[in-house]
Design an enzyme around this catalytic site. Structure first.
Site, mmCIF file in Angstrom:
data_model
loop_
_atom_site.group_PDB
_atom_site.id
_atom_site.type_symbol
_atom_site.label_atom_id
_atom_site.label_comp_id
_atom_site.label_asym_id
_atom_site.label_seq_id
_atom_site.Cartn_x
_atom_site.Cartn_y
_atom_site.Cartn_z
ATOM 1 N N SER A 16 0.778 -1.472 -0.017
ATOM 2 C CA SER A 16 0.051 -0.031 -0.119
ATOM 3 C C SER A 16 0.695 1.100 -0.210
ATOM 4 C CB SER A 16 -1.059 0.087 1.169
ATOM 5 O OG SER A 16 -0.327 0.216 2.355
ATOM 6 N N ASN A 17 2.031 1.187 0.678
ATOM 7 C CA ASN A 17 2.940 2.448 0.732
ATOM 8 C C ASN A 17 3.407 2.644 -0.720
ATOM 9 O OD1 ASN A 17 3.515 3.757 3.107
ATOM 10 N ND2 ASN A 17 3.308 1.746 3.858
ATOM 11 N N MET A 92 10.553 -6.776 3.782
ATOM 12 C CA MET A 92 10.926 -7.635 4.856
ATOM 13 C C MET A 92 12.343 -8.270 5.055
ATOM 14 S SD MET A 92 8.216 -6.688 6.561
ATOM 15 C CE MET A 92 8.141 -7.569 7.983
ATOM 16 N N ASN A 109 13.443 4.117 3.688
ATOM 17 C CA ASN A 109 12.367 3.172 4.113
ATOM 18 C C ASN A 109 11.399 3.922 4.864
ATOM 19 O OD1 ASN A 109 11.518 0.633 4.991
ATOM 20 N ND2 ASN A 109 12.464 0.928 6.906
ATOM 21 N N HIS A 111 8.899 3.540 8.223
ATOM 22 C CA HIS A 111 8.662 2.615 9.473
ATOM 23 C C HIS A 111 7.620 3.062 10.393
ATOM 24 C CE1 HIS A 111 10.016 -0.484 12.420
ATOM 25 N NE2 HIS A 111 9.698 0.566 13.241
ATOM 26 N N SER A 138 8.031 7.034 10.469
ATOM 27 C CA SER A 138 8.933 7.824 10.244
ATOM 28 C C SER A 138 9.699 7.270 8.876
ATOM 29 C CB SER A 138 10.288 7.219 11.274
ATOM 30 O OG SER A 138 9.917 7.497 12.535
ATOM 31 N N ASP A 147 16.118 -0.462 10.595
ATOM 32 C CA ASP A 147 15.584 0.610 11.002
ATOM 33 C C ASP A 147 16.114 1.668 11.512
ATOM 34 O OD1 ASP A 147 13.216 -0.649 9.820
ATOM 35 O OD2 ASP A 147 12.556 -1.732 11.907
#
Ligand code: GRF
Length: 196
Positions: A16-17, A92, A109, A111, A138, A147
């Site tokens: 979805s992002n 992932m 990325n 998060h 973020s 991350d």
């Protein structure tokens, strides 16, 4: 329209992002275009969505492959499509040091936490369990560590009384869809507040 920056998006699932990045790129003043959606899982749902948008896709299962060897394949795809910026969107996999080194400063990325809090998984449940009054998401530059890396943008949201992890996740996800395209556009325009 001026030449737009070429973005490759790496996904592992729903995407979805990735879709939010693509949809934002339809705006006439968006400085980037998504030229590749790549996945480490051929069954990733986002691949079908991207194909429906006529975006080139690539997928290959990482299962049974050493991390560095798999990332060589990813890098070949990025290079073949002339990618200039890489956006991880629910990807992932920890990247190999070789891939991070080659793309350093050009991989971002998203998060679902207010980094540096709650790296890794179960971010919403952990925020609720800790009694946090605020949660959020973020966008950060990617380094070798999970991350980690300089934060380029964040959105803060209240944790509401009685929130479940699922309810909080849904509100944070909506905020992610707004934040990610905005920060990516700033980054490729050279406007993101990069650390010294
Ligand atoms: C998002 O919450 C993202 O922040 C995290 O994984 C989730 C991916 O969702 N890294 P989607 O695949 O973008 O829908």
């Amino acid at each position: 329209m001026a030449e737009r920056a070429r973005v490759g998006v790496l996904i592992s699932g729903r995407g979805s992002n990735m879709a939010a990045l693509v949809e934002a790129s339809a705006a006439p003043d968006c400085p980037y275009e998504v030229v590749l959606v790549a996945a480490n899982d051929p069954a990733a749902a986002g691949l079908a969505w991207a194909r429906g948008q006529c975006i080139p896709t690539w997928s290959h299962s990482h299962v049974g492959m050493p991390r560095a060897a798999f990332d060589v394949l990813v890098d070949e795809q990025l290079t073949a499509l002339g990618v200039e910026w890489v956006a991880l969107a629910g990807y992932m996999r920890l990247l190999s040091p070789e891939l991070v080194g080659k793309w350093r400063g050009r991989i971002v990325n998203i998060h679902p936490s207010l980094l540096p809090k709650y790296k890794g998984l179960e971010t919403h449940a952990r925020a609720i369990a800790a009694g946090d009054r605020q949660a959020g998401c973020s966008v950060h530059l990617v380094t070798e560590a999970l991350d980690d890396g300089p934060v380029l943008g964040q959105t803060r949201l209240p944790v509401l009384p009685g929130d479940t992890a699922e309810e909080l996740a849904a509100r944070v996800l909506a905020a992610e869809h707004d934040l990610y395209p905005r920060v990516l556009a700033e980054l490729v325009r050279g406007e993101a507040p990069l650390p010294a």
